[in-house]
Design an enzyme around this catalytic site. Structure first.
Site, short mmCIF file in Angstrom:
data_model
loop_
_atom_site.label_atom_id
_atom_site.label_comp_id
_atom_site.label_asym_id
_atom_site.label_seq_id
_atom_site.Cartn_x
_atom_site.Cartn_y
_atom_site.Cartn_z
CB VAL A 23 -1.10 -0.10 1.26
CG1 VAL A 23 -1.84 1.23 1.13
CG2 VAL A 23 -1.85 -1.37 1.15
CB VAL A 141 -13.66 -1.27 5.39
CG1 VAL A 141 -15.16 -2.30 4.90
CG2 VAL A 141 -13.54 -1.28 6.97
N GLY A 143 -11.03 -1.88 0.55
CA GLY A 143 -9.88 -1.19 -0.59
C GLY A 143 -10.57 0.15 -0.87
N GLY A 196 -0.27 -9.03 -4.03
CA GLY A 196 -0.26 -8.06 -3.00
C GLY A 196 -1.74 -7.94 -2.17
CD GLU A 199 -4.45 -7.72 5.88
OE1 GLU A 199 -3.70 -7.08 6.78
OE2 GLU A 199 -4.71 -7.25 4.89
CG ASP A 210 -8.83 -8.42 6.24
OD1 ASP A 210 -7.94 -7.50 6.81
OD2 ASP A 210 -9.61 -8.36 5.43
CE LYS A 214 -10.69 -5.52 4.79
NZ LYS A 214 -10.47 -6.36 3.74
N GLY A 311 -5.11 -4.77 -2.95
CA GLY A 311 -4.18 -4.17 -3.90
C GLY A 311 -3.64 -3.17 -3.74
#
Ligand SMILES: NC(=O)C1=CN([C@@H]2O[C@H](COP(=O)(O)OP(=O)(O)OC[C@H]3O[C@@H](n4cnc5c(N)ncnc54)[C@H](OP(=O)(O)O)[C@@H]3O)[C@@H](O)[C@H]2O)C=CC1
Ligand SMILES: N[C@@H](CC=O)C(=O)O
Length: 446
Positions: A23, A141, A143, A196, A199, A210, A214, A311
């Protein structure tokens, strides 16, 4: 200062970046390539003097000067000229300590860290409010999907009744690849890591943690309650096999890792787990790394947002949206009523149909089938779809059972296992045939 004045004054804002992985690299690339556009639209030129990393010698996916990299977070937190900190390092510590220090020293914070927010959101929000700064977390949350902004800034006259969604890109990618290309779980996971999406520890993805983080964040915003992650019913996708995906489709369903939060008269039902969605369900066509969130509210009705959920670029886009919102001073219009604790009961989502897959022990197939069907009928349930496949002298069964609760089905299969009739761990998954009927009923009452 208006954008026009800022442009004329050639204003520069200095940002500290924590993390330069997937990121962080995306954020740096967007800041570089979209520099002119960002300046034109906000009036600001953005500088990133310091980037916190663990290993400054590591090869990076983006070009940065060696002097930008640091392993000392205080260089960012103590720099009076840095007014905004972006955290994309992940994990709880040291991220929590660094962000609290940054907020308390008057810096705005943008973070993509759902684990940190789900576990310590109230503490961070309190520190932000006490210092009069913003804590923004759109990227945490789904992306690139603007679901946080939607819940914070758009539904002011609505009461939300339910949120359901595919909130994890890695698991959606794995399930899609397993079904569409016949890849194994391990192959699809390796690809998701390479791209990517996953996690740092992919257990968080595949075990549903995950998505639970969220869901806790969304529930907080939608229902103004602080939900401990440990209260969320959670299951992962590791037990799903290609045969389950194939049988589900034969029965008219697709298997998705669904996160659901629903206000009921008994409390809030929260769950994360694989389930069967009818092929006609709006979320059934959401594949690969895409995420989707449906928010059911009383005035506007159902709104579904779809987009890439993980991503480099989709996540960087959400981070940069928070940054430009701050620069345009539009951060203040957001509702800040999140992370208030109020009484609630967390319940598991109910379902009236379940998919079960079980494998007989050798020579036990007929007895097993008859026994299970008899007990299901005695308990008031019914097998409405069934399929079986023989492999190496054993029989694999896939059934859809109606009118029996999960607890009863597990009891039944446990008993068969104790009697030596099963040769493998069985699987029980809910079918979500009805979409938010409770919410619709409540919504129609307004
Ligand atoms: N990947 C994705 O699609 C998405 C990720 N997120 C969230 O964004 C955050 C970052 O994810 P991602 O970029 O994938 O993670 P990565 O593992 O790719 O990158 C993490 C970065 O943080 C640095 N870092 C980690 N711990 C420390 C530490 N203790 N001290 C100094 N530097 C540290 C690492 O340094 P070094 O490079 O030197 O090891 C690395 O540059 C996480 O919270 C994740 O949940 C949110 C949405 C989507
Ligand atoms: N690992 C996460 C990344 C984004 O939040 C996912 O796969 O969704």
């Amino acid at each position: 200062m208006s954008n026009e004045t800022a442009v004329k004054a050639n204003k520069t804002v200095r940002v500290g970046l924590l993390g330069l992985g997937t990121v962080g690299s995306g954020v740096m690339k967007v800041l570089l390539h979209q520099q002119a556009l960002i300046k034109e639209r906000t009036g600001y030129r953005i500088e990133v003097p310091h980037i916190l990393v663990r290993d400054p010698k590591k090869k990076r996916k983006v070009k940065v000067f060696p002097e930008q990299l640091t392993t000392d977070a205080d260089r960012i937190v103590d720099d009076q000229d840095i007014s905004i900190v972006i955290e994309v390092m992940g994990g709880v510590e040291p991220a929590r300590t660094i962000l609290l220090k940054a907020l308390r020293s008057g810096k705005h914070v943008i973070t993509a860290n759902k684990e940190l927010l789900a576990k310590h959101g109230s503490e961070l929000m309190k520190a932000a409010q006490e210092s009069g700064v913003q804590l923004l977390f759109e990227a945490s949350v789904a992306g690139g999907i603007p679901v946080i902004r939607f819940l914070q800034g758009y539904l002011t006259a609505n009461r939300v009744y339910e949120i359901s969604g595919i909130l994890n890109g890695t698991t959606n990618y794995i399930l899609t690849k397993m079904e569409q290309t016949g890849q194994t779980f391990a192959e699809a996971l390796a690809e998701a890591q390479e791209l990517g999406y996953a996690e740092a520890d992919p257990t968080d993805d595949v075990e549903g943690y995950d998505a639970a983080y969220k869901l806790a964040i969304l529930t907080n915003l939608a229902f103004d309650v602080e939900v401990p992650v440990s209260d969320i019913f959670r299951e992962g996708i590791k037990e799903i096999r290609p045969i389950d995906l194939g049988w589900a489709r034969e029965f008219g369903y697709v298997i998705k890792l669904l996160a659901r939060s629903r206000k009921t008269e008994r409390g809030i039902e929260l769950s994360v787990g694989p389930c069967l969605l009818p092929l006609s369900h709006p979320l059934a066509r959401v594949h690969d790394v895409f995420n989707a969130v449906t928010v059911y509210s009383d005035v506007v009705g159902d709104v579904t947002l779809v987009g890439k959920g993980a991503g480099e670029y989709p996540t960087a886009s959400a981070v940069i949206e928070d940054l430009t919102a701050l620069l345009r001073q539009s951060g203040q219009v957001l509702r800040t009523t999140c992370w208030q604790t109020s009484s609630h009961r967390c319940l598991e989502t109910e379902s009236s149909r379940f998919f079960i897959r079980f494998t007989s022990a050798e020579q036990e197939s007929q007895q097993l089938e008859q026994q299970l069907k008899r007990v299901i009928a005695e308990w008031g349930g019914r097998v409405i779809h069934q399929v079986k496949k023989e492999a190496l002298g054993k029989e694999n069964f896939g059934w859809i059972v109606q009118n029996l609760p999960r607890k009863r089905l597990i009891e039944l299969l446990d008993q068969a296992s104790a009697n030596g009739l099963l040769s493998q761990q069985p699987l029980v998954l809910p079918c979500l045939d009805q979409v938010a009927t409770q919410s619709r009923k409540l919504a129609s009452a307004i």
